[in-house]
Design a protein around this motif. Structure first.
Motif, mmCIF file in Angstrom:
data_model
loop_
_atom_site.group_PDB
_atom_site.id
_atom_site.type_symbol
_atom_site.label_atom_id
_atom_site.label_comp_id
_atom_site.label_asym_id
_atom_site.label_seq_id
_atom_site.Cartn_x
_atom_site.Cartn_y
_atom_site.Cartn_z
ATOM 1 N N LEU A 369 0.818 -1.217 0.000
ATOM 2 C CA LEU A 369 0.000 0.000 0.000
ATOM 3 C C LEU A 369 0.852 1.268 0.000
ATOM 4 C CD1 LEU A 369 -2.730 -0.923 2.633
ATOM 5 C CD2 LEU A 369 -2.598 -1.541 0.228
ATOM 6 N N ARG A 370 0.405 2.242 -0.760
ATOM 7 C CA ARG A 370 0.971 3.585 -0.653
ATOM 8 C C ARG A 370 0.175 4.343 0.393
ATOM 9 N NH1 ARG A 370 2.005 0.545 -5.440
ATOM 10 N NH2 ARG A 370 3.895 1.390 -6.369
ATOM 11 N N GLY A 371 0.855 5.136 1.186
ATOM 12 C CA GLY A 371 0.131 5.833 2.253
ATOM 13 C C GLY A 371 0.834 7.092 2.698
ATOM 14 N N GLY A 372 1.047 7.193 4.013
ATOM 15 C CA GLY A 372 1.549 8.430 4.603
ATOM 16 C C GLY A 372 2.891 8.877 4.075
ATOM 17 N N ILE A 373 3.793 7.923 3.757
ATOM 18 C CA ILE A 373 5.123 8.308 3.286
ATOM 19 C C ILE A 373 5.030 9.041 1.952
ATOM 20 C CG2 ILE A 373 7.402 7.460 2.637
ATOM 21 C CD1 ILE A 373 6.786 7.074 5.578
ATOM 22 N N SER A 374 4.252 8.494 1.017
ATOM 23 C CA SER A 374 4.098 9.140 -0.299
ATOM 24 C C SER A 374 3.466 10.516 -0.163
ATOM 25 C CB SER A 374 3.246 8.263 -1.231
ATOM 26 O OG SER A 374 3.901 7.047 -1.521
ATOM 27 N N ILE A 375 2.457 10.612 0.685
ATOM 28 C CA ILE A 375 1.805 11.908 0.906
ATOM 29 C C ILE A 375 2.772 12.903 1.525
ATOM 30 C CG2 ILE A 375 0.065 13.074 2.318
ATOM 31 C CD1 ILE A 375 -1.060 11.782 -0.159
ATOM 32 N N ALA A 376 3.571 12.435 2.494
ATOM 33 C CA ALA A 376 4.538 13.323 3.142
ATOM 34 C C ALA A 376 5.540 13.872 2.128
ATOM 35 C CB ALA A 376 5.279 12.575 4.254
ATOM 36 N N LEU A 377 6.017 13.003 1.248
ATOM 37 C CA LEU A 377 6.980 13.449 0.233
ATOM 38 C C LEU A 377 6.328 14.406 -0.765
ATOM 39 C CD1 LEU A 377 8.842 10.077 -0.488
ATOM 40 C CD2 LEU A 377 9.589 11.959 0.973
#
Length: 423
Positions: A369-377
């Motif tokens: 899953l893509r999640g908080g890390i992708s959003i943070a970047l």
């Protein structure tokens, strides 16, 4: 937000925590969905309500206030230098390195070669898609998008695996790969972003050198601070001080990573593994172990709640261009195809004769899953014409990943497991 009043960092944090707590309560009380799914949906609904109020009462300026509020947050500092260190350390605490050691080669290859391959595939595909839709996004920015969307979120992945019945070895392999591909992904992202911002042509040799220095330095720094913290914890028995030591590892370790030109995320992943395994097993009493896990679980939940809330609210800041939605939807199969190839091809190379079956590859692909890390970047990107395009695509891909993939992975794995056992 309020005319004549400046929004301080404390005000911004207070607003986000209050909203996150309110939406978390409503989800637990009424929707009863897994927190990541429920908060993403409710954050999206909240943003749609803001957009709707803006249309009904155009003079009220609700949307403008939200845009100004989000624009007032220094995401580069808050997320890249703050949240990421806490998220990766918290994720690493729960990874069993004995089980992870059994899948060490897939973890090593998938979190390095797999991330680079996925970045290239997504970047190249996104360049074609954006031009087809009508956006002239420079190639380097397309590869920046590939780097930020390729890492999987360890917190989201582990929360999914807890609901699915998979073997401990497979769970540790998936969690370990997700943990380290985050650290590697952030390094690749930082290198590509520096090239995109500077406007200088990207050099593969220079990028490889920076990658080796930052990733290698991060591993060494993580080993050093993890070992120091382990020795300190083993010499005392006081849960308050030991929890404080773990907090010092994250904040102090991440702070010294930058002047040393080491990767803070990689360092936090390594330090978290040491404290979560050797520290928990040999340096802590049962009381300390209980407090440590509860403390970091709470930190993890708070930060992810805020990030998933920001996923929803961020849609208000994206320009109302239908082409952005089309591009975001087209990026979903692109991201899935790149993930599939970046998982299957490396596994076939390192174990050409091994029969993996269906459960392991599907867990790595559909459960990645893509999640908080992708959003943070994505939120940390500097202002520019490419930012809104990348934000929109990231928003749609993450929304699909969290809601659709996260909501169906348990049933998919149950079906595949039943199918394999009946053969």
């Amino acid at each position: 937000m309020i005319a004549g009043l400046a929004l301080t960092p404390f005000d911004a944090a207070a607003i986000l925590i209050v909203l996150a707590a309110a939406l978390g309560y409503l989800n637990f009380r009424f929707l009863k969905l897994p927190s990541s799914i429920g908060l993403t949906i409710m954050g999206a609904l909240a943003s749609l309500i803001v957009v709707g109020l803006d249309r009904v009462f155009p003079g009220a300026g609700f949307g403008h206030d939200v845009v100004q509020f989000i624009a007032g947050i220094d995401f580069q500092t808050t997320l890249m230098d703050g949240m990421l260190s806490f998220l990766l350390f918290a994720g690493a605490l729960h990874v069993d390195w004995h089980e992870m050691a059994r899948g060490r080669w897939p973890i090593l290859v998938l979190s390095t070669v797999g991330v680079v391959l996925s970045t290239l595939l997504v970047g190249g595909g996104f360049l074609l898609l954006s031009h087809m839709v009508g956006f002239e996004v420079p190639a380097i920015w397309c590869f920046v998008f590939g780097a930020l969307i390729s890492p999987t979120d360890p917190v989201s992945v582990m929360s999914v695996l807890k609901r699915a019945d998979v073997s401990p070895a497979l769970e540790a392999t998936v969690a370990g790969e997700s943990l380290f591909n985050d650290g590697v992904g952030v390094v690749v992202f930082s290198i590509l972003l520096a090239s995109a911002v500077s406007g200088e042509p990207f050099s593969v040799a220079h990028g490889a050198h920076l990658f080796a220095v930052e990733a290698g330095g991060g591993i060494l720094l993580g080993l050093a601070i993890g070992w120091i913290a382990f020795r300190a914890m083993r010499s005392i028995d006081d849960y308050k001080v030991e929890v404080m030591i773990s907090l010092a590892v994250v904040m102090g370790g991440y702070a010294i990573a930058r002047p040393l030109h080491a990767s803070g995320p990689v360092a936090m992943a390594v330090a978290g593994l040491i404290i979560g395994n050797a520290g928990v097993a040999h340096a802590m009493s049962d009381t300390t172990r209980d407090y440590l896990h509860k403390f970091w679980d709470l930190i993890d939940d708070i930060l992810n709640t805020v990030l998933f809330l920001l996923i929803g609210l961020e849609v208000v800041t994206i320009p109302g261009d239908l082409r952005l939605l089309v591009l975001g939807v087209a990026a979903i199969p692109l991201a899935l195809a790149a993930r599939s190839l970046s998982v299957i091809l490396p596994l076939r190379v390192i174990r050409p004769k091994h029969r993996y079956g269906l459960v392991a590859p599907v867990t790595l692909i559909w459960g990645g899953l893509r999640g908080g890390i992708s959003i943070a970047l994505a939120l940390g990107l500097p202002d520019g014409p490419a930012r809104s395009v990348i934000l929109a695509a990231t928003y749609v891909v993450v929304l699909f990943s969290v809601i659709v993939q996260g909501g169906t992975i348990k049933r998919v794995l149950e079906y595949l497991t039943a199918k394999e056992t009946t053969r």
